[in-house]
Write an enzyme that holds these catalytic residues in place. Sequence first.
Site, PDB file in Angstrom:
ATOM      1  N   LYS A   3       0.864  -1.193   0.000  1.00 35.48           N
ATOM      2  CA  LYS A   3       0.000   0.000   0.000  1.00 35.48           C
ATOM      3  C   LYS A   3       0.887   1.224   0.000  1.00 35.48           C
ATOM      4  O   LYS A   3       2.002   1.195   0.539  1.00 35.48           O
ATOM      5  CB  LYS A   3      -0.881   0.033   1.255  1.00 35.48           C
ATOM      6  CG  LYS A   3      -2.149   0.828   1.083  1.00 35.48           C
ATOM      7  CD  LYS A   3      -3.265  -0.039   0.531  1.00 35.48           C
ATOM      8  CE  LYS A   3      -4.513   0.731   0.232  1.00 35.48           C
ATOM      9  NZ  LYS A   3      -5.628  -0.180  -0.067  1.00 35.48           N
ATOM     10  N   ASP A  16      -6.994   4.247  -4.468  1.00 39.16           N
ATOM     11  CA  ASP A  16      -7.643   4.079  -3.159  1.00 39.16           C
ATOM     12  C   ASP A  16      -8.287   5.443  -2.883  1.00 39.16           C
ATOM     13  O   ASP A  16      -8.517   6.216  -3.827  1.00 39.16           O
ATOM     14  CB  ASP A  16      -6.621   3.668  -2.088  1.00 39.16           C
ATOM     15  CG  ASP A  16      -7.266   3.097  -0.824  1.00 39.16           C
ATOM     16  OD1 ASP A  16      -7.639   1.918  -0.819  1.00 39.16           O
ATOM     17  OD2 ASP A  16      -7.435   3.852   0.165  1.00 39.16           O
TER      18      ASP A  16
END
Length: 451
Positions: free
Chosen positions: A130, A170
């Site tokens: 991430k 995201d």
Amino acid sequence: MAVSDHVDLPTFMEGVKKRNPYQPEFVQAVQEVAEDIFDFMADKEQYHAQQILRRIAEPDRVVSFRVCWEDDAGNIRVQRGWRVQNNNAIGPYKGGIRFHPSVTESVLKFLAFEQTFKNALTGLPMGGGKGGSNFNPKGKSVREIMRFCQSFMTELYRHIGADVDVPAGDIGVGGREIGYMFGQYKRITNQFTGVLTGKGLEWGGSLIRTEATGYGAVYFLANMLATKGEDLVGKTAVISGSGNVATHAAEKIVQLGGKVLTLSDSGGYIHDPDGIDQAKIDWVKDLKNVRRGRIEEYVAAFPKASFVKGKTPWGVPCDVALPCATQNELLGEDAKMLVANGCKAVAEGANMPTDLDGVHTFKAAKILYAPGKASNAGGVAVSGLEMSQNSERRSWKEEELQQMLKDIMLGIHQSCLEYGDQGGGYTDYVKGANIAGFKKVADAMLAFGVV
Ligand code: GLU
């Protein structure tokens, strides 16, 4: 025999806390997984001896970097960027990029940790990662967004690659931002590869990637309801968020015959007792993606709805709930309220939207409750399919992809049943998802030895 790590859960968590001071989100995510994995590992010496959970809870690496950019007024601005590469035991690191002022190393470590299990659950060969920045896209001009994305990629490019680490979107990162980052990556490296997913259809993107997270969450919800002989027809749904995940979850609920009562953003929630139908969902998509407005504007367009400022929607009675906004948006008291109001099923579209108290409340009430790593995996799953299409240099048809997404969500549901069946007709989906995801990654790590 080497000394094995037979510490108990509290001692293990003590260590995690000590090694990760001031990282509450990361500690919370590890705790939620460790609660289930300690049970599962009780009679599995090799996982203890090889310190597998301890190793998964220590990212392979955390890259932190400075991102400088110039705003429209000519001021030099400095942000921090990160890429957390948590684990690549079963495939290249894979996971989104988040641009939001709340982004910290703790938030990205929790997300990369969760992503590791989620990606394993999809059955596709993807590790967990991430990235992101504390950059706040709100109120920025398109040129400022572009300059920021380019500057971010000017550092990130050296850490990623189609077989190394494949970022995607995201919160705060959608098709536009992926475009700017892909353009910069291509410019720097002179390579056109599948290094990012969520790309535009003209330049290597996949059909249904945009819809996949929200649709997948509702497929998962329908799978859960089906175990009780129920479906979504006539059911009321409370949804938080109004971005990509929330609007597509709402769309699929409507398509399957349900009625969506709420949507929200950081300013509050709107409650539309008539139901948020497809035309209204399209209006919200335009509001958020084109006009970049606030959800409170909904009530001016649809006067029967009300706007509740500064609150989350969990007090609105409903049959099913889908938290699709952000982490820790649904607290213990909200979970109690949902259960008391007769909510039968909760499927998380966001990552870790329910705090530990809330998780324990849902588990104790034995309602159908799916953690994000299971129910929101549809997005990254279609990202995985985008990677396959890029490797093959072709694009699959929409019907094929729709079917693959449904099959993947059903597969995840089955894994949860396999490892989460508690007898008496109750499935602990949190436990099922944690164990199924862990087992796959852990067994790959065992094969590699101590690396
Ligand atoms: N950000 C999404 C997630 O939380 C998608 C990640 C991806 O497609 O790589 O799973």
